[in-house]
Design an enzyme around this catalytic site. Structure first.
Site, PDB file in Angstrom:
ATOM      1  CB  SER A   1      -0.945  -0.039   1.201  1.00 38.43           C
ATOM      2  OG  SER A   1      -1.932   0.956   1.114  1.00 38.43           O
TER       3      SER A   1
ATOM      4  NE  ARG B   1      -8.321   1.375  11.133  1.00 41.28           N
ATOM      5  CZ  ARG B   1      -7.210   0.934  10.583  1.00 41.28           C
ATOM      6  NH1 ARG B   1      -6.584   1.662   9.674  1.00 41.28           N
ATOM      7  NH2 ARG B   1      -6.698  -0.218  10.923  1.00 41.28           N
TER       8      ARG B   1
ATOM      9  CG  ASP C   1      -6.322  -3.747  -3.493  1.00 36.68           C
ATOM     10  OD1 ASP C   1      -7.163  -2.871  -3.200  1.00 36.68           O
ATOM     11  OD2 ASP C   1      -5.092  -3.593  -3.334  1.00 36.68           O
TER      12      ASP C   1
ATOM     13  CG  HIS D   1      -5.652  -2.103   0.099  1.00 43.24           C
ATOM     14  ND1 HIS D   1      -4.784  -2.001  -0.967  1.00 43.24           N
ATOM     15  CD2 HIS D   1      -5.152  -1.291   1.062  1.00 43.24           C
ATOM     16  CE1 HIS D   1      -3.806  -1.166  -0.649  1.00 43.24           C
ATOM     17  NE2 HIS D   1      -3.998  -0.726   0.568  1.00 43.24           N
ATOM     18  CG  ASP D   2      -6.764  -4.974   5.299  1.00 43.44           C
ATOM     19  OD1 ASP D   2      -5.976  -4.033   5.075  1.00 43.44           O
ATOM     20  OD2 ASP D   2      -7.570  -4.977   6.246  1.00 43.44           O
TER      21      ASP D   2
END
Lengths: 348, 348
Positions: free
Chosen positions: B127, B197, B292, B325-326
């Site tokens: 990232s 968040r 992602d 994405h994680d």
């Protein structure tokens, strides 16, 4: 429970003698009853779906009698959280009952009764409006001849609910929310509502469209290295948020997002959408847009598949409009031709 | 400009005599220098990339000397907005200078100087960390032998910037933000940071994964028709927001998102990424994950295409991990095998 309520509505065109040419247009999260035209002396007041409704347009007011209604719980004239509760003399605020899509449909049915409309030639809607069009066909199968379900989904995904929850938390955690009773404090959770709208707005547009329209263009000359507006997309998004927060009611926004989350016509049939839809008698037109990632075409195809499994009459179109979820509001020629052609098959 | 600054870092493994086995691990938005292992007496303190770093793991501490550093502007020990400005005796707050990825890379290079590391065997990151790995290869071409750019993009899209701006607006519009000088008011913009968040977290996960993990599952028995937690996904998301807002610094969050927005190594070459990358001497491994949607594989392929146009040495893998994405943080066997195999080609 509400002891009584008002519904504000507008009509366009003329109801024929047989009352067989009536179309109900259902609105989405931020919409209202003012679907077309302008008000006298306020040329800016163009209805939110004016490009599709009018003489010679896809929803042709020369042929059809079109009804737009502000949903119960709204903030444009129908009874909602900002209305005064006669029992207390104060605005309902957080005490306003939660709404489900089926509640709106039932209230719209009472309006139809008052207008003497036994059967709608069509119920039409995009997004949350499309969910109402779907629900009408299930709840009042004898009262809908055609159901036009555009850019909708049979229920929200976890991701959809998650976006809605962030929007709600923005409002609920705004110090000016006062537990939903902000009217009495002469304030409103403007900041939270603005954030909710900014976030929502991103999900209405496609990544590609935002890229083409804004890209990484800067608002001024060069980077400023600060938190004021730098990129054009920031300017656009903040402006959308500001505008919306000025005019919309936060409690209405909250309950509209909850109605979205709750919508799941297959809940009573153990998740079997075909079983839920089997009672419908309408012909369906289901429309999806390839760039819509909020309610992607795969979600529309779930509805189509369920109808086909039942042998029900459904047409499906997947259109390549560029505007993401908002495509349903846009005057795309192919989209409008499709709606025109379908409407031409409806007898009045 | 900062008159001086501290950088906090951790190392794992042993630097060999030739100082040829050093790897720099760059962190993403919420990461820090504690990349692996646990601290004595606090077994919960597992480093954020512990599953990939350690003896026998893909970044093998038996072979490599691994350095994790908290970036300048961070909130885990390196000088940042919450640090005291010696000139005023107060925390920097909003007066802390804005950071670009290249500033972090330059600060990391000074740390390398102090450690006596002339050339990194590899710079690795996912990232925003991947952007640092890319920037290292451009800014210090002689000091990087291998650049591992994972789940990254050569620059943000308008949609990426838009999500970041909503997150920033949540913080900036929080009444407890006090223009960034909240430390002096013994408060913090907890609500805004929590919203930022929650929103960010949605973009780290894939729609499918959220669907599989949470679906429309309810937290309790049946719908409650209120604004407390109803769906499991709401519970998860709010918990993530709460946890993060308790420990992270809002000013750091703001500047990290700005560094993301600003990142565009091709800015000085009129958007020509190949021209920007042509100075690099590193071998590249670029890794993307099919689920992602924050930095989709197409964004990684832009980097790969630019390198190939230059005839540079690049390997590319597009992996089918489920975690959006994680995924770059997850112990997926194929992913770990890939990194292990690539690392095996690096001479020390």
């Amino acid at each position: 429970m509400l002891p009584a309520y008002d519904l504000v509505y507008e009509t366009y065109g003329t109801l024929n003698a047989a009352k067989s040419n009536a179309i109900l247009v259902c609105h989405a999260l931020s919409g209202n009853h003012h679907v077309a035209g302008t008000y006298a002396d306020t040329p800016d007041s163009v209805g939110w779906w004016d490009n599709i409704i009018g003489p010679g347009r896809p929803l042709d007011t020369n042929r059809f009698f079109i009804v737009g209604v502000n949903n119960l719980g709204g903030c444009h004239g129908s009874t909602g959280p900002s209305s005064v509760n006669a029992a207390t003399g104060k605005p309902w605020g957080a005490a306003f009952p939660m709404m489900a899509v089926v509640d709106w449909v039932r209230a719209q049915a009472r309006l139809a009764d008052l207008l003497g409309i036994d059967v709608w030639a069509a119920v039409v809607g995009g997004s949350l409006g499309g969910m109402q069009a779907l629900r009408w066909a299930i709840t009042f199968p004898e009262r809908v001849r055609h159901s036009l379900v555009i850019a909708a989904a049979p229920k929200l995904t976890a991701q959809n609910i998650a976006f809605n929850d962030v929007a709600r938390q923005a409002i609920l955690s705004d110090p000016d929310f006062h537990g939903g009773h902000y009217y009495e404090h002469q304030t409103k959770p403007w900041r939270g509502l603005r954030l909710a709208r900014m976030l929502g707005h991103i999900t209405y547009l496609s990544d590609d469209q935002m890229g083409e329209r804004f890209g990484r263009d800067l608002r001024g000359d060069g980077l400023k290295f600060g938190y004021d507006i730098e990129f054009e997309v920031e300017s656009y998004l903040r402006h959308q948020g500001d505008k919306f927060a000025d005019v919309f009611d936060a409690n209405t926004y909250l309950l509209m997002t909850k109605a979205l989350d709750y919508f799941d016509p297959a809940r009573k049939t153990n998740g079997d959408l075909a079983a839920a839809l089997s009672v419908a008698r309408a012909r369906f037109l289901v429309v999806a847009f390839t760039t819509d990632w909020r309610f992607a075409p795969a979600r529309s195809r779930e509805i189509v598949d369920a109808l086909l499994r039942n042998g029900q009459d459904v047409s499906y179109a997947e259109l390549g409009c560029d505007y993401g979820h908002d495509s349903f509001l846009m005057p795309d020629p192919t989209y409008h031709k499709l709606i025109s052609t379908y409407m031409g098959t409806i007898q009045t």
